[in-house]
Design an enzyme around this catalytic site. Structure first.
Site, mmCIF file in Angstrom:
data_model
loop_
_atom_site.group_PDB
_atom_site.id
_atom_site.type_symbol
_atom_site.label_atom_id
_atom_site.label_comp_id
_atom_site.label_asym_id
_atom_site.label_seq_id
_atom_site.Cartn_x
_atom_site.Cartn_y
_atom_site.Cartn_z
ATOM 1 N NE ARG A 14 -0.430 -0.087 4.985
ATOM 2 C CZ ARG A 14 -0.532 1.008 5.809
ATOM 3 N NH1 ARG A 14 -1.600 1.925 5.659
ATOM 4 N NH2 ARG A 14 0.145 0.983 6.929
ATOM 5 N N GLY A 15 0.317 2.309 -0.139
ATOM 6 C CA GLY A 15 0.891 3.742 -0.132
ATOM 7 C C GLY A 15 2.117 3.821 -1.117
ATOM 8 C CB ILE A 16 5.299 5.578 -0.186
ATOM 9 C CG1 ILE A 16 4.740 6.885 0.117
ATOM 10 C CG2 ILE A 16 6.447 5.636 -0.768
ATOM 11 C CD1 ILE A 16 5.432 7.769 1.102
ATOM 12 N NE ARG A 36 3.388 -5.806 9.018
ATOM 13 C CZ ARG A 36 3.032 -4.841 10.352
ATOM 14 N NH1 ARG A 36 3.677 -5.392 11.349
ATOM 15 N NH2 ARG A 36 2.245 -3.757 10.118
ATOM 16 C CG ASP A 50 7.839 -9.871 11.373
ATOM 17 O OD1 ASP A 50 8.188 -8.667 11.451
ATOM 18 O OD2 ASP A 50 7.670 -10.723 12.266
ATOM 19 C CE1 TYR A 142 7.492 6.913 10.708
ATOM 20 C CE2 TYR A 142 7.679 8.972 10.245
ATOM 21 C CZ TYR A 142 7.481 7.810 9.890
ATOM 22 O OH TYR A 142 7.442 7.790 8.389
ATOM 23 C CB ILE A 175 3.262 11.519 1.070
ATOM 24 C CG1 ILE A 175 4.774 12.027 0.818
ATOM 25 C CG2 ILE A 175 2.592 10.932 -0.445
ATOM 26 C CD1 ILE A 175 4.749 12.932 -0.157
#
Length: 236
Positions: A14-16, A36, A50, A142, A175
């Site tokens: 998904r996403g980027i 995953r 993983d 993060y 984004i």
């Protein structure tokens, strides 16, 4: 013309990560994605891995190598967030984010490096974030994990740069993805007001930079941090 390569994108469901895999396919590369759960884009080989488990990463690489040959381009994109302010952040919330985002990248790049060294060719592309150097309240875990990727890429460049291997960092800003859509509207407006481009970025804009770094024109670029953030983090 881009030389077709074997590309592995982590977190490609998904996403980027998904957008990067799509763009790499469009450029003619052989593309595998680790997930995953879920699937990568049509045309990509999807393998389960993983980021917290070196054995599962090794098994994923082995599958990709059997199908497409040695991995030549590694895009370390898989990442998680567990946002909360420092005083409320548990040690588990800190260490689990570091383990996926930073140590997971270490596991992936270490496994890839044997093949890259043999071929005397490699492109290592690490997905960081504007908050890695700009900072973000509630994201000490993060932003620490993302800042560390800069030192990782630069140390890797000094170790392996003489073997035809580059290591670069892409630092996306805000984004539009599922991950960012979940943020409260007031927070989104606040971010928007601080972005000189006055808009959020699109995943395709990150994918274009990744494709360029993987291509023939970027062979003399290494240890660079490329911001794709509409000017948000200038100078950071």
């Amino acid at each position: 013309m881009t030389t077709p390569r074997t590309v592995l994108v982590t977190g490609g469901n998904r996403g980027i990560g998904y957008a990067i895999a799509q763009r790499m396919l469009a450029e003619g590369h052989r593309v595998a994605v680790t997930v995953r759960s879920g699937e990568g884009p049509a045309g990509a080989l999807t393998v389960t891995a993983d980021m917290g488990d070196a054995e599962s990463i090794d098994a994923a690489f082995t599958k990709v190598e059997a199908e497409y040959g040695p991995v030549e381009v590694v895009v370390a994109n898989a990442g998680i967030t567990k946002d909360t302010l420092l005083l409320r952040m548990s040690e588990e919330e800190f260490t689990s984010v570091i383990d996926t985002n930073l140590t997971g990248t270490f596991r992936v790049v270490k496994r890839a490096s044997k093949g890259l060294l043999k071929q005397r060719f490699g492109r290592v592309i690490l997905l960081s974030s504007v908050v890695g150097l700009y900072g973000s309240a509630g994201q000490i875990n993060y932003s620490s994990s993302k800042a560390a990727l800069v030192g990782f890429a630069r140390s890797l460049t000094r170790e392996l740069g003489g073997r035809g291997i580059t290591a670069n960092v892409i630092a996306p800003g805000f984004i539009e993805t599922d991950m960012t859509a979940a943020l409260p509207e007031a927070q989104q407006k606040q971010y928007l007001s601080s972005i000189p481009a006055a808009r959020f970025g699109q995943v395709e804009e990150i994918a274009g930079v990744a494709a360029w770094l993987a291509g023939d024109d970027a062979g003399y670029i290494s240890g660079a941090v490329i911001p794709v953030d509409g000017g948000l983090g200038m100078g950071h």
